[in-house]
Scaffold this motif. Sequence first.
Motif: not given
Lengths: 255, 128
Positions: A79, A83, A146-147, A150, A153, A231, A234-235, A238
């Motif tokens: 991961f 990233i 993990f869950q 996300s 995110a 996350f 990167v957002f 982006l």
Amino acid sequence: MKRDVIVAVSFLLAFLFIAYAVVYINVLGLGGAELRPLGEFYLGHAFAHEGLTSHSPEVVTAIVWNYRGFDTLFETFVFFLAIMGAFSVLRLTREQESIVRELEAKEPHRQMDLITRATTKLVVVMIVAISASIALHGHLTPGGGFQAGSAMAVALLLLFAVFSKFTLERKGLNLRHTISAYALGLALILATVLAPVFLYGGKVLEINLLPGETGLFNLDVGEYTAVTFGFLTVFLVLGVSEWIFKTVLRGEVDD
Amino acid sequence: MISFLLAYITLTLFGMILLGIYGVATRSNLIKKIIMLNVMGDAINMLFILIGYRLVFPVFPPIYEKHITFEEFLSRAVDPVPQALVLTAIVIGMAMNILLATYAIQFYRLHGTVDARDMAEIMGGEGE
């Protein structure tokens, strides 16, 4: 044209073959009431009230961080690499960052209407609460770091779509802070993984040695932080407007 | 009835996997390739969860609780192994998505196209 027909026919044949194998021969073993031996072993041995135990009554978490701990640890690194790969493609130098900041100041101020913004505020608070509960109860209920990461995110993406990148940056979630938080999450994971070696003379990832459920709790929280801020990092890159990024890239080509 | 439903769902999932392979192989648009990759990945995850399911009633999640005896737990809980596999696969899938999407976006910014055939020409390979 002829190739398309061949492709379509071969896919149809493959599907028919799979259908025959699954329905008539039952190669997957679907629809039985019996457990597989491996699953039965995990269910039977994951949690004991005394002696060797994984400290987690939730068998999935016990598998993920105890039986297959190295797998999960290295998936964290996968991961991290994904990233960092995305981030290094979109990286900006310090001068480019200042150009971006100048151009962003010129961007017109837009906002969505009141209903959307109010609803998003409510929903985001709920998602954050739920993701926190998933992460902090990771060793007792389904889910884990993990869950929860996300889910968090998704909340941040909603904020991105309805408000803007600038709202988040005004609240202090700029690139430097998110990367630091990401590093903090990874550091927590590494510290928990290495703690048994230095404190108890065990092996790497032998988190059963740590008192109570500390090991699982730390790993869940670390994973939560890492995934969320990974996350978000990167957002944020982006989220730079397309025309601004193109201007910056053109400057790079002209040099 | 139940075996018909199981076969129906399984075959739909296998159909989705084949559809994903077909899409990745034949579409030349990178974004469509990524979408079909996602369809395939989600179908595979679903299939894993389905394999772990047990046909007993009532069926329990693999979590120990105080009011359930150990024998009852063993005879009713679903298989935890596929769930553990899927748990990490989902997030890694999301990270892979981000990486692919980032590369596609950056390629579009630099060259103005996301078509795999144009890409081959630009990078100096042989287009179709």
